[in-house]
Scaffold this motif. Structure first.
Motif, short mmCIF file in Angstrom:
data_model
loop_
_atom_site.label_atom_id
_atom_site.label_comp_id
_atom_site.label_asym_id
_atom_site.label_seq_id
_atom_site.Cartn_x
_atom_site.Cartn_y
_atom_site.Cartn_z
N LEU A 328 17.12 -34.58 76.73
CA LEU A 328 17.43 -36.01 76.67
C LEU A 328 18.81 -36.31 77.23
O LEU A 328 19.00 -37.31 77.94
CB LEU A 328 17.33 -36.50 75.22
N LEU A 329 19.79 -35.47 76.91
CA LEU A 329 21.15 -35.74 77.39
C LEU A 329 21.25 -35.61 78.90
O LEU A 329 21.98 -36.36 79.56
CB LEU A 329 22.14 -34.79 76.71
N ALA A 330 20.52 -34.66 79.47
CA ALA A 330 20.56 -34.50 80.92
C ALA A 330 19.81 -35.62 81.63
O ALA A 330 20.20 -36.06 82.71
CB ALA A 330 19.96 -33.15 81.32
N ALA A 331 18.75 -36.12 81.00
CA ALA A 331 17.93 -37.14 81.65
C ALA A 331 18.54 -38.53 81.55
O ALA A 331 18.36 -39.35 82.46
CB ALA A 331 16.54 -37.15 81.01
N PHE A 332 19.27 -38.80 80.48
CA PHE A 332 19.76 -40.16 80.23
C PHE A 332 21.26 -40.10 79.96
O PHE A 332 21.69 -39.74 78.85
CB PHE A 332 19.01 -40.77 79.05
N VAL A 374 11.16 -46.01 74.25
CA VAL A 374 10.99 -46.41 72.86
C VAL A 374 11.14 -47.93 72.80
O VAL A 374 12.17 -48.48 73.19
CB VAL A 374 12.04 -45.74 71.96
N GLY A 375 10.11 -48.59 72.34
CA GLY A 375 10.14 -50.05 72.34
C GLY A 375 9.81 -50.60 73.72
O GLY A 375 9.52 -49.87 74.66
N ALA A 376 9.87 -51.90 73.83
CA ALA A 376 9.54 -52.56 75.09
C ALA A 376 10.66 -52.36 76.11
O ALA A 376 11.84 -52.41 75.77
CB ALA A 376 9.31 -54.05 74.85
N LEU A 377 10.27 -52.13 77.36
CA LEU A 377 11.25 -52.02 78.44
C LEU A 377 11.72 -53.41 78.85
O LEU A 377 10.93 -54.36 78.93
CB LEU A 377 10.63 -51.32 79.65
N SER A 378 13.01 -53.53 79.13
CA SER A 378 13.56 -54.80 79.58
C SER A 378 14.37 -54.59 80.84
O SER A 378 14.91 -53.51 81.09
CB SER A 378 14.43 -55.43 78.48
N VAL A 379 14.45 -55.64 81.65
CA VAL A 379 15.20 -55.62 82.89
C VAL A 379 16.42 -56.53 82.72
O VAL A 379 16.29 -57.66 82.25
CB VAL A 379 14.35 -56.10 84.07
N THR A 380 17.58 -56.02 83.09
CA THR A 380 18.81 -56.79 82.99
C THR A 380 19.27 -57.18 84.38
O THR A 380 19.27 -56.37 85.30
CB THR A 380 19.91 -55.98 82.28
N GLN A 416 15.23 -50.76 80.85
CA GLN A 416 15.83 -50.01 79.75
C GLN A 416 15.04 -50.21 78.47
O GLN A 416 14.50 -51.29 78.21
CB GLN A 416 17.28 -50.45 79.55
N ASP A 417 14.99 -49.14 77.67
CA ASP A 417 14.28 -49.22 76.40
C ASP A 417 15.25 -49.62 75.30
O ASP A 417 16.40 -50.01 75.56
CB ASP A 417 13.55 -47.91 76.10
N SER A 418 14.81 -49.51 74.06
CA SER A 418 15.64 -49.96 72.93
C SER A 418 16.87 -49.09 72.73
O SER A 418 17.81 -49.50 72.03
CB SER A 418 14.80 -49.99 71.65
N PHE A 419 16.91 -47.91 73.34
CA PHE A 419 18.10 -47.05 73.30
C PHE A 419 18.91 -47.16 74.59
O PHE A 419 19.79 -46.34 74.83
CB PHE A 419 17.70 -45.60 73.06
#
Length: 775
Positions: A328-332, A374-380, A416-419
């Motif tokens: 997870l740390l390497a991917a994000f 995790v959760g819905a993806l959103s675009v900023t 982006q997800d909820s994290f």
């Protein structure tokens, strides 16, 4: 080969903090167990492991389209932790370092190039930390974390991660570190910025049985070191123990005594190959909030300096979670180790038996769920406006075909997800085709019927217009439209409601134009395509004749024609147009007309709209056209027209689309009308046309293409071509005639090549026959 994880020598070396001993010691093999806990592999003997099956059965742990290799099959833990999904997604832990506390680590080929210089707690020095355990306990543990992928043996959860060995055993292979020595090793790991620590060792007492006072009194330096490590953002992962107890071993339960440790603490129990808690594994008990389980029976391992083995114990469950942290740390890049731990705990499988927190804590490690959003993806957007990714769509008008989708197929947009983790997808996936410029089903309702039913008393004229043209009405909104006119002092005033404003121009209201509009299956062959982009228009015009010609000035206002998925805002007031038409009769048989005008679209560009984070700004199109009609014979007339325009679109606050420049477009068509065709009252119409098509121009996009370490979106400016990928050409013909006094017959055929200007669209042939009977 197989070996049992717990070591008999560590049973008497357990940390006894309830006594006043200064030395800290732990159990090496299974995370705090003894040999009796491992009934499935009761000895330390090494035997040959069976070869992997030649054709593995298909099951849910295999991602779609993936065929497991022999190496995948020998890494048996993948069947339960869903590690193949992380591999498939490209999440391999590259660059992340995991500290492995224990017996030391040998330089096995599976760790080649990724085994760092370690720390020896007894000497306090950085240097040789080869595995002192004859069975290679923590070499095997390190392989569970980081064994290379593709070497043909077994593979780690994070096959590109690096290992930092921390040896906390002495030369006799015993855990006899003092409080100061263990603290020094923890502080060294902290000083190196290593954020993940695996501890496949423990002390057999529960934290509750020891108590905070006794631990603090006997290990003050160790406690302080762990507090500093967690405060610095580190995560310590522990084997729960192999005593079949209802509580985890001492170190795994420390947050029960010192709650400030919980945010950087995880304890891992073992399940067997059926996913049920292994007979030897401790339950999560009171530590359920930071405890989970992972495969711990017949785990695929590396063995000392070469070769492979299988083994069982919570020692081999814990490093799977450490590897998941590295993945997870390497991917994000925005994740901290402690946030990654939250994700691991939150996404662990909690269904079925794993809902029992006393036994399984937060559930079974699931790398598929941990690496998906995790959760819905959103675009900023750059304007810091956030919208759901699923609600962010660019719906193209037919003028554009799917050119924008093709132009952006390789353009990444990050949601982006909820994290706040970033997930890239093709912007082209957010581009959709909109309302087609022809709908055969709806058109059939008006086909073959008089396009206009006219009342005319000489000075005033009222017409009811039947139209199911999808360019003029949204689906379900077709029906009767109204137009009217009146004359005074040689000036004609014209009004229209719900009609194509182009019908108020002479080029759209002449007898030839009316015959073409009513008789053809696909309408608009020669009319103004820009005015047709206003739906449900209120329109008005003033027509003034002059010697040899006429001048018409028209105004129109309505809604954008593209209403599929339209996302109107309070500022979207609609679309307007102003047009001037100058006609000149060049001979008794021919008339030529020139048009010029401006179309203002609100939140649209040539019928294209957007939703969510892709809302479109306001557009201005300047257009011109040339149309003409000619009587070729007493019963034969023709009409032709061509139109071209240039569109510029402004940016919209909070949108990915920040305008479009120099969007050129063009349409052309011609038609013939023959009366007294075949029968005295027969009528034949035929035509060829190229509907409105974007021929050039670019969209200016500002897209989130990466995520910063603080979780903020990073933006890139992109220009994307708007030229239609296809070129629609329509060929059509129709014939109609009364059959009897109370019956009429109409037939027609339409051939559409590359419909809606989509290059990959299949050609369409539409044939229609209509018989009307009046009773």
């Amino acid at each position: 080969m197989a070996f049992s994880a717990p070591k008999k020598s560590c049973a008497q070396a357990a940390l006894l903090l309830s006594m006043a001993a200064a030395a800290l010691s732990g159990c090496g093999g299974g995370g705090g167990g003894n040999s009796s806990a491992m009934s499935s592999t009761p000895t330390n003997s090494l035997t040959s492991s069976p070869p992997p099956p030649s054709s593995p059965p298909v099951s849910s742990y295999i991602p779609p389209g993936v065929t497991p290799t022999a190496e995948d099959d020998q890494t048996t833990q993948l069947t339960l932790n869903n590690g193949l999904y992380a591999y498939q997604r490209g999440y391999l832990g590259a660059g992340e370092v995991v500290a492995v506390y224990g017996t030391g680590v040998d330089n096995h080929p599976e760790l080649s190039g990724r085994l760092l210089e370690g720390f020896d707690a007894y000497t306090g020095q950085v240097g040789d930390t080869s595995d002192l355990d004859p069975d290679g306990h923590d070499t095997a543990v390190s392989g569970v974390i980081a064994a290379a992928r593709g070497n043909g043996g077994v593979e780690g959860v994070a096959p590109l991660a690096e290992i930092l060995p921390v040896r906390i055993v002495d030369a006799t292979d015993q855990f006899n570190t003092s409080d100061a020595q263990l603290a020094a090793s923890i502080n060294y790991v902290t000083s190196q910025g290593v954020r993940i620590s695996n501890n496949s060792w423990n002390a057999e007492q529960s934290a509750q049985s020891v108590g905070a006072a006794a631990f603090t009194a006997n290990a003050p330096l160790t406690l302080a070191a762990y507090r500093s490590y967690v405060a610095a953002g580190g995560v310590a992962i522990w084997a729960s123990g192999n005593e079949s107890a209802s509580e985890v071993d001492l170190f795994g339960g420390l947050p029960l005594l010192f709650p400030d440790l919980q945010k950087g603490w995880a304890t891992v129990g073992a399940v067997d190959t059926n996913g049920v808690l292994a007979s030897f594994s401790n339950q999560c008990g009171a530590s359920a909030a930071w405890c989970l389980v992972a495969p711990g029976v017949n785990v695929g391992l590396i063995s000392k300096t070469s070769g492979y083995a299988t083994g069982s114990g919570t020692s081999f469950a814990a490093p799977q979670v450490a590897g998941a942290e590295a993945v997870l740390l390497a991917a994000f890049s925005n994740l901290t180790p402690q946030t990654a731990l939250q994700i691991i705990l939150q996404t662990a499988n909690k269904t079925g038996i794993y809902a029992d927190q006393q036994i399984y804590g937060q559930g079974l490690l699931d790398l598929e769920r941990a690496t998906r959003p995790v959760g819905a993806l959103s675009v900023t957007t750059e304007g810091n406006v956030t919208a759901l990714a699923t609600a962010t769509t660019i719906t193209l008008g037919s003028a554009f075909g799917m050119g924008l989708a093709q132009a952006t197929a390789q353009t990444a947009v990050v949601a982006q997800d909820s994290f706040q983790r970033g997930y890239a997808s093709s912007l082209g996936n957010h581009v959709a085709a909109g309302v087609p410029n022809f709908d055969g089903v709806s058109r059939l309702g008006a086909f073959g019927r008089p396009d206009e039913m006219v009342y005319n008393d000489g000075s005033s004229r009222l017409s009811l217009i039947q139209s199911a043209d999808p360019r003029l009405s949204a689906p379900g909104d077709a029906g009767t439209k109204f137009a009217g006119s009146t004359q005074a002092f040689g000036v004609e005033a014209r009004l229209g409601f719900g009609i194509d404003p182009g019908r108020l121009l002479n080029s759209g209201s002449s007898p030839v134009a009316a015959d073409l509009a009513g008789g053809m299956l696909a309408q608009g062959a020669v009319s103004n395509p820009y005015l047709a982009l206003i739906d449900g228009a209120y329109s008005g015009a003033v027509a003034t004749p002059f010697a040899g010609g006429s001048l018409v000035v028209a105004l129109a206002s309505g809604r954008p024609s593209q209403r599929v998925g339209f996302d109107p805002q309070s500022s979207d007031t609609g679309s307007t147009a102003a047009t001037m038409e100058l006609g000149y009769r060049v001979s008794d048989n021919a008339t030529v007309r020139g048009e010029a005008g401006v179309l203002q679209e609100q939140a649209a560009i040539l019928g294209s709209t957007g939703t969510g984070a892709a809302r479109v700004g306001n557009s201005r199109t300047e257009f011109a056209g040339l149309t003409g009609e000619v009587a070729l014979a007493p019963h034969l007339a023709g009409a032709a027209g061509m139109h071209a325009g240039v569109t510029d679109t402004g940016g919209r606050t909070g949108s990915l689309i920040q305008g479009a420049a120099n969007v050129t477009s063009f349409s052309a068509g011609l038609g013939l009308v023959e009366t007294a065709a075949l029968t005295p009252q027969g009528k034949w119409v035929t035509g060829a046309s190229m509907p409105l098509r974007a021929t050039g121009g670019d969209a200016n996009l500002v897209l989130p293409t990466a995520v910063d370490t603080d979780g903020s979106a990073l933006f890139s400016h992109v220009r994307a071509g708007l030229k239609a990928d296809g070129r629609e050409v329509d060929l059509q013909s129709a014939w109609s005639a009364p059959l009897l006094a109370n019956a009429s017959f109409t037939s027609g055929v339409l051939l559409r090549q590359e419909p809606d200007n989509i290059r990959t669209a299949s050609a369409e042939t539409v044939a229609a026959v209509r018989i009307d009977l009046r009773f």
